[in-house]
Design an enzyme around this catalytic site. Sequence first.
Site, PDB file in Angstrom:
ATOM      1  N   GLU A 318      13.169  -3.694  25.977  1.00 35.62           N
ATOM      2  CA  GLU A 318      13.323  -3.672  24.529  1.00 35.62           C
ATOM      3  C   GLU A 318      12.713  -2.419  23.897  1.00 35.62           C
ATOM      4  OE1 GLU A 318      11.414  -7.255  23.310  1.00 35.62           O
ATOM      5  OE2 GLU A 318      12.794  -8.548  24.415  1.00 35.62           O
ATOM      6  N   PRO A 319      13.275  -1.240  24.137  1.00 34.59           N
ATOM      7  CA  PRO A 319      12.757  -0.054  23.453  1.00 34.59           C
ATOM      8  C   PRO A 319      13.157  -0.042  21.986  1.00 34.59           C
ATOM      9  CG  PRO A 319      14.714   0.511  24.700  1.00 34.59           C
ATOM     10  CD  PRO A 319      14.409  -0.925  25.020  1.00 34.59           C
ATOM     11  N   GLY A 320      12.230   0.269  21.115  1.00 35.35           N
ATOM     12  CA  GLY A 320      12.525   0.440  19.694  1.00 35.35           C
ATOM     13  C   GLY A 320      11.980   1.777  19.235  1.00 35.35           C
ATOM     14  N   ARG A 358       0.859   3.574   8.872  1.00 34.43           N
ATOM     15  CA  ARG A 358       0.306   3.521  10.218  1.00 34.43           C
ATOM     16  C   ARG A 358      -1.030   4.260  10.353  1.00 34.43           C
ATOM     17  NH1 ARG A 358       2.193   5.609  14.162  1.00 34.43           N
ATOM     18  NH2 ARG A 358       1.647   4.004  15.708  1.00 34.43           N
ATOM     19  N   CYS A 389      -3.828   5.277  -4.964  1.00 32.46           N
ATOM     20  CA  CYS A 389      -5.204   5.119  -5.447  1.00 32.46           C
ATOM     21  C   CYS A 389      -6.070   4.477  -4.357  1.00 32.46           C
ATOM     22  CB  CYS A 389      -5.206   4.275  -6.716  1.00 32.46           C
ATOM     23  SG  CYS A 389      -6.770   4.340  -7.608  1.00 32.46           S
TER      24      CYS A 389
END
Length: 461
Positions: A318-320, A358, A389
């Site tokens: 399952e590469p994403g 991230r 902010c």
Amino acid sequence: MRAHEAGALHGEIGHRGPAWLRTPADVNALVPQLWPRNVARADGGALTVAGLDVRDLAAEYGTPVYVLDEDDLRSRCREFRAAFPDADVYYAGKAFLCRAVVRMIAEEGMFLDVCTGGELATALSAGMEPARIGFHGNNKSVAELTRAVDAGVGRIIVDSFAEIDRLTAIARERGVRPKVLIRVTVGVEAHTHEFIATAHEDQKFGFSLAGGAAAAAAFKILDEDVLELRGLHSHIGSQIFDASGFEVSARRVLGLQAQIRDARGVELPELDLGGGFGIAYTTQDDPAAPHDLAKRLRKIVDGECAAEKLAVPHLSIEPGRAIVGPAVFTLYEVGTVKDVDGLRTYVSVDGGMSDNIRTALYDASYSATVANRTSTAEPLLARVVGKHCESGDIVVKDEFLPADVQPGDLVAVPGTGAYCRSMASNYNHVPRPPVVAVRDGRARLIVRRETEEDLLALDVG
């Protein structure tokens, strides 16, 4: 941070060294492994993607904007399929999903993994063949499971005893026999951030192998004989470069496979080893090529099956991130450049944590370059920050940019295809950026920019 420490995070050049060893040419250079394959610098210094000048993209679509190199994404799909010719390669939709991407991966012969009702709706609305969809998730609702069953989703990865009961009830009511895999928590500590390590015991996903829950789930499904148990599933985390975790995972999952065979006389025909294959965000990262991954994983599975005297199951991966991550960069415009008492220079752009969480969430490292020109100015150790902010609103923690970086410059950050748009928010009521796909010198909008009207439309107060 000292300059030599920041150099370890720098993504523009291929060597290490303190700031005084860096030259303007270093700062203008591009390391191919960090950028979409059709990105280059034109003679005038501006970045181009598939022949289009990023200044023209910024003028037409505004900034921030996610720019997708469509041929890059498609080529990565083909590379994974070629590396795993006898396996099912599922694109992990959670990395980034929209209808255009669903169509791209379908055209390239990929399967698709979804993990919510919304992702399933996107896949179905784009025309994805339901039999080529896998449905993950640790808390699928009755409505989500019912929709998946009625649509004819190819497999459902069950994650709890409660879900087995819910799905069994739906199957009995519908008179159908859904195909399922059991998600097994194998107790592997993947070498990645704790928030994206998913196979250790103390977390929400799957059935514990060590505690016996995974075996009990298999026996329950086999004994009730309503669902069709196809195999076992393991996913050890994300942004992984070390294959040793997959080796331990495969050994433990196939050990369970042998236990099920010995107890019930059934050899399950499928095995899914998940994804999580790492990509290069900086020059520190050294991801494996798909054919190398395939060679390692196949050797692991074949060896463990031989040891357990099992037939080799049909493999899925399952590469994403490994497909969409390197295919996208984010283009920003600089608004403010601020030197803080000689301690650090902050380069503020018109996006930030609302379009890339991230760095704040995972302490992720990124690279950056001035995209609208080259410069002969000396390198400057800078921090690229957003407009929100929050003091933690950081896009790139430390990067060498030209000392003459100024308001109005464009800054490009590569490797933003995975988990940036999909985790984007409206923090501070900032509309989310668009996604533009570029191919053969043409650009097309595949996800439009949100507007203030979009934000207000949801506010019914």
